[in-house]
Design a protein around this motif. Structure first.
Motif, short mmCIF file in Angstrom:
data_model
loop_
_atom_site.label_atom_id
_atom_site.label_comp_id
_atom_site.label_asym_id
_atom_site.label_seq_id
_atom_site.Cartn_x
_atom_site.Cartn_y
_atom_site.Cartn_z
N ALA A 76 1.77 -4.04 -8.46
CA ALA A 76 1.14 -5.30 -8.04
C ALA A 76 1.14 -6.34 -9.15
O ALA A 76 0.32 -7.27 -9.14
CB ALA A 76 -0.30 -5.04 -7.57
N LYS A 92 -2.40 -5.78 -2.25
CA LYS A 92 -1.01 -5.42 -2.53
C LYS A 92 -0.82 -3.91 -2.56
O LYS A 92 0.19 -3.39 -2.09
CB LYS A 92 -0.58 -6.05 -3.86
N HIS A 94 6.36 -7.48 -3.60
CA HIS A 94 5.48 -7.64 -4.76
C HIS A 94 6.08 -6.88 -5.95
O HIS A 94 6.85 -5.92 -5.78
CB HIS A 94 4.08 -7.10 -4.49
N ILE A 101 0.36 -5.86 -12.24
CA ILE A 101 -0.66 -5.62 -13.26
C ILE A 101 -0.01 -5.17 -14.56
O ILE A 101 0.78 -4.23 -14.57
CB ILE A 101 -1.67 -4.55 -12.77
N LEU A 128 -10.32 -2.95 -9.16
CA LEU A 128 -9.42 -4.09 -9.09
C LEU A 128 -9.99 -5.20 -8.22
O LEU A 128 -10.83 -4.96 -7.34
CB LEU A 128 -8.06 -3.66 -8.54
N HIS A 169 -5.34 -7.81 -5.72
CA HIS A 169 -4.53 -6.67 -6.16
C HIS A 169 -4.69 -5.49 -5.20
O HIS A 169 -3.72 -4.78 -4.91
CB HIS A 169 -4.91 -6.26 -7.58
N TYR A 197 -8.39 1.92 -8.73
CA TYR A 197 -8.21 0.98 -7.62
C TYR A 197 -9.52 0.29 -7.25
O TYR A 197 -9.54 -0.91 -6.95
CB TYR A 197 -7.66 1.76 -6.42
N SER A 209 0.40 3.28 -8.76
CA SER A 209 -0.03 2.59 -9.98
C SER A 209 0.50 3.27 -11.25
O SER A 209 0.17 2.84 -12.35
CB SER A 209 -1.56 2.54 -10.04
#
Length: 418
Positions: A265, A284, A261, A267, A277, A281, A274, A238
């Motif tokens: 993801a 993914k 993806h 975003i 979310l 998401h 996490y 992320s």
């Protein structure tokens, strides 16, 4: 005296407590709430405080003890069917943090996998608890498992796995309360096979939950290490690309491209942990984590974090098939060297003189010199190659020799002429 229930189906592998208690109540035509209120709640407790929703998180210890008495299932096995029974392996604690934000810092930032520790931003997340979705427990199940015997695993209630390890297909969202299957969230739900990378990741997760250890390429690790490795990897996936150098950015983009993806993801906007979310998401990110582990293990990408060696096999060291030399025979070497020197002295006057000098270096006796010269001549060295006499060194002590001996004292036994 223990009053054991006559009908008490055993729990299934990895089953959540709410699912098992639902199956326990069914033969008696009771709801879970009725079973809990009349025969599971410890004496003197408020029965309204024990609900179906509490079973999978942290039910009262007294209720677990009564379930063990009523069914004969060991208390430890029943406790492991709850989130509290997975502390401190799945998460560090269910209680309050000693300091705000220290839980996230310790669990997620203590180690690294893809990149060296320190590349990611340190973000305080007060009140955070690993893997527990803020929206509440999830309801997912395997379509093939539900078709035969509906039950829910503890892992399927968390954003921790994607597939059923028995059938290799994706878990699908369901309708119903904790432990109850009423139908599928999507009317056209079908069995969808999971990728090999996803299945491999989920098999390790279920192995850790059932045995306490996870087998990795380098060695087996405690399940707590595996959960922290996955959660650290998800956090790395992320990371905004603006925080990375060119090489790290290419690695991140390659992982996400392999999943099909967009990076992070898709975003866009402020970072969120996490657990906050939405499930689409989270799906993914779990798929990206499985893909990253696969790419590291196959050597397609290089990982440089503190946990990276766990996912790479031990380097292959070819066996040395060359013959191992035996111990040196120094006496044989000396004999061979002497034979070579004698052979050279037969043709080279300079070599003959040098050999005679070496053989008489430890004595100043003229008699010994004459004897040594005679012995060399007996070994085939021409007398013309050897000097006739030598004056003793000044102040040297003469060595007494046996005048009747015909064997030179300085020659090895194997070369002596008798």
């Amino acid at each position: 005296m223990t009053r054991r229930w006559p009908l008490h189906p055993p729990p299934r592998e990895g089953e959540a407590l709410s699912s098992w208690v639902t199956r326990l109540a069914k033969p008696y035509g009771m709801t879970v709430e009725e079973l809990l209120r009349h025969d599971v709640a410890p004496p003197g407790t408020d029965t309204t405080s024990l609900t179906r929703a509490d079973l999978d998180l942290d039910p009262p210890a007294g209720a677990l003890l009564i379930l063990a008495d009523r069914t004969g299932v060991p208390l430890g096995d029943i406790r492991r069917m709850t989130i509290a029974g997975q502390v401190p392996w799945l998460l560090d604690t269910l209680g309050p943090e000693p300091e705000p934000g220290v839980g996230f810092e310790t669990y997620v930032h203590q180690d690294s996998l893809l990149w060296a520790t320190g590349l990611r931003d340190r973000r305080p997340v007060p009140g955070w608890r690993a893997w527990l979705p803020t929206a509440g427990p999830m309801r997912r199940a395997c379509p093939l498992c539900v078709a035969t015997a509906p039950f829910f695993t503890l892992a399927s209630q968390l954003p921790l796995t994607l597939s059923c390890t028995e059938h290799g297909c994706h878990l699908a969202p369901t309708l119903g309360a904790a432990g109850i299957f009423l139908g599928w969230e999507e009317a056209n739900t079908r069995t969808t096979p999971a990728s090999a990378a996803v299945r491999a990741m989920d098999v390790r997760t279920h192995q850790g939950l059932s045995t306490g250890a996870v087998t990795l390429p380098r060695r087996a690790v405690h399940v707590g290490v595996w959960f922290r490795l996955l959660r650290t990897l998800i956090d790395e996936l992320s990371t905004p690309v603006s925080k990375m150098d060119a090489h790290s950015r290419r690695t991140l983009e390659h992982i996400w491209h392999s999943t099909g993806h967009p990076v992070r993801a898709g975003i866009v906007g402020a970072w969120r942990p996490y657990e906050d979310l939405a499930w689409p998401h989270q799906q993914k990110f779990l798929k990206a984590a499985a893909t990253a582990v696969h790419l590291i293990e196959t050597g397609e990408i290089a990982a440089h974090g503190t946990l990276a060696p766990l996912l790479t096999p031990e380097p292959s060291v070819p066996a040395d098939t060359r013959a191992v030399p035996g111990p040196d025979d120094h006496w044989q070497k000396a004999k061979d060297a002497l034979h070579e020197a004698i052979a050279l002295a037969r043709d080279d006057p300079a070599a003959a003189r040098k050999l005679l000098t070496v053989l008489t270096a430890w004595t100043d006796s003229e008699a010994a010199f004459v004897r040594a010269r005679a012995d060399l001549i007996a070994l085939g060295i021409p007398h013309d190659n050897l000097p006739l006499t030598r004056l003793p060194r000044r102040g040297a002590r003469e060595t007494q020799l046996n005048p009747t001996s015909t064997v030179p004292y300085w020659l090895p036994r194997a070369l002596r002429v008798t």
